[in-house]
Motif scaffolding. Structure first.
Motif, PDB file in Angstrom:
ATOM      1  N   PRO A 220      48.260  21.203  43.264  1.00 48.50           N
ATOM      2  CA  PRO A 220      49.061  20.031  43.644  1.00 48.50           C
ATOM      3  C   PRO A 220      48.211  18.843  44.092  1.00 48.50           C
ATOM      4  CG  PRO A 220      50.036  22.025  44.523  1.00 48.50           C
ATOM      5  CD  PRO A 220      48.690  22.414  43.986  1.00 48.50           C
TER       6      PRO A 220
ATOM      7  N   ILE B 296      50.940  16.051  46.445  1.00 39.42           N
ATOM      8  CA  ILE B 296      51.893  16.693  47.352  1.00 39.42           C
ATOM      9  C   ILE B 296      52.844  15.639  47.912  1.00 39.42           C
ATOM     10  CG2 ILE B 296      52.136  17.872  49.572  1.00 39.42           C
ATOM     11  CD1 ILE B 296      49.570  19.380  48.941  1.00 39.42           C
TER      12      ILE B 296
ATOM     13  N   THR C 248      54.383  22.032  51.818  1.00 36.30           N
ATOM     14  CA  THR C 248      54.430  23.186  50.919  1.00 36.30           C
ATOM     15  C   THR C 248      55.107  24.309  51.681  1.00 36.30           C
ATOM     16  OG1 THR C 248      52.317  22.455  49.982  1.00 36.30           O
ATOM     17  CG2 THR C 248      53.061  24.664  49.397  1.00 36.30           C
TER      18      THR C 248
ATOM     19  N   GLY D 116      54.816  24.562  44.093  1.00 25.63           N
ATOM     20  CA  GLY D 116      53.892  23.590  44.644  1.00 25.63           C
ATOM     21  C   GLY D 116      54.581  22.483  45.417  1.00 25.63           C
TER      22      GLY D 116
ATOM     23  N   ASP E 157      54.056  19.550  45.053  1.00 24.67           N
ATOM     24  CA  ASP E 157      54.218  18.416  44.143  1.00 24.67           C
ATOM     25  C   ASP E 157      55.456  18.545  43.274  1.00 24.67           C
ATOM     26  OD1 ASP E 157      53.304  20.587  42.725  1.00 24.67           O
ATOM     27  OD2 ASP E 157      51.758  19.505  41.618  1.00 24.67           O
TER      28      ASP E 157
END
Length: 290
Positions: free
Chosen positions: A60, A64, A68, A87, A89
């Motif tokens: 990621p 991000i 997480t 992730g 992201d």
């Protein structure tokens, strides 16, 4: 590992054999803008006996979104084991469990698809846990509940692919006005899929096709997940109500009870006892006549 956890909220560890898998919680700082440790790993595998780091992954990276917070999941697809990490992201990443070699990845908020979300916050996080079923991954996306309600995605992904499968791996999808942001993890039983969203809806769907069987409106926010046990579906909500359904393609409410304060968690069943944590109490419920 120079990780900067956001909110100190990370997922639960997953142990398979002698390996422990977990997310690190890497995320932004209090400004919600600066990412202090973009190169730090988001996913790690440890020796469960010694704590030794076996492999790490920082896919990621600088993308991000917030934090997480989800959990890894393990499955065997066409004889090939894989561990899937959500992730920060908004991508799902599948790895070879022992080496950490990437098998596939999937963008749960694709920019170039017809399912793009409009307005601010067009990328959702992954808070719920991926579910393996019939060589597929079942996965919903959402955001911090303080960010409110908005359209989301629920994906069913072919887990047998390789590389970037964002365009090739979709089996079916539900989104927009048909599915809102969620923190809930799907439950699958009796060839039925049960999934809830933050807006308070519980959906019963066909796991193979996505065909809609029924929807129930709790009229309250849902933070936890539906749980299936003894051919029944249990679900709690922010009003403190827990509703029990038949695990059937026809909506049939067996019972509804109020626990006195919000139920943000997921009910758990073990050895004939149903455990429910409300905001203020932990209940253990059993049929004492048996």
């Amino acid at each position: 590992l120079d990780v900067f956890p956001h909110n100190l909220a990370a997922g639960s560890p997953l142990i398979v054999g002698d390996i422990l898998y977990t997310v690190t919680g890497n995320g932004v700082d209090e400004s919600h803008i600066l990412l202090p440790s973009p190169a730090a790993p988001s996913f790690i595998a440890l020796n469960k006996n010694t704590g030794e780091l076996i492999w790490e992954d920082s896919s990621p990276g600088e993308y991000i979104l917030h934090g997480t917070w989800s959990n890894p999941a393990y499955g065997v697809v066409n004889g090939e084991p894989q561990v899937v990490f959500p992730g920060g992201d908004g991508w799902l990443y599948s790895f070879e469990p022992k080496t950490g070699e990437l098998i596939w990845k999937f963008d749960c908020n694709p920019k170039d698809s017809k399912w793009i979300l409009g307005g601010s916050g067009t990328r959702n996080n992954i808070i719920s846990t991926p579910v393996f079923y019939d060589n597929k991954i079942y996965m919903g996306v959402g955001q911090d509940p303080e960010h409110g309600e908005a359209p989301g995605h629920f994906w069913v992904i072919d887990a047998s692919g390789k590389g970037d499968i964002t365009k090739t791996g979709v089996v079916w999808h539900r989104g927009g006005e048909d599915f809102y942001r969620t923190m809930s993890t799907a439950a699958i039983a009796n060839d039925l899929l049960f999934i809830s969203d933050l807006s308070g809806y519980l959906y019963c769907l066909d796991p193979k096709t996505g065909a809609h069987h029924w929807t129930y409106d709790t009229e309250a926010a849902i933070w936890g997940s539906p749980m299936v046990a003894d051919n029944k579906v249990y679900l709690g909500d922010e009003d403190g109500d827990v509703v029990v359904f038949e695990a059937s393609n026809k909506m049939e409410i067996i019972h509804e009870m109020n626990m006195g304060s919000a139920v943000y968690s997921t009910p758990v069943a073990k050895d004939g006892v149903l455990y429910i944590a409300s905001r203020t109490q932990l209940y253990a419920i059993k049929n004492l006549t048996e």
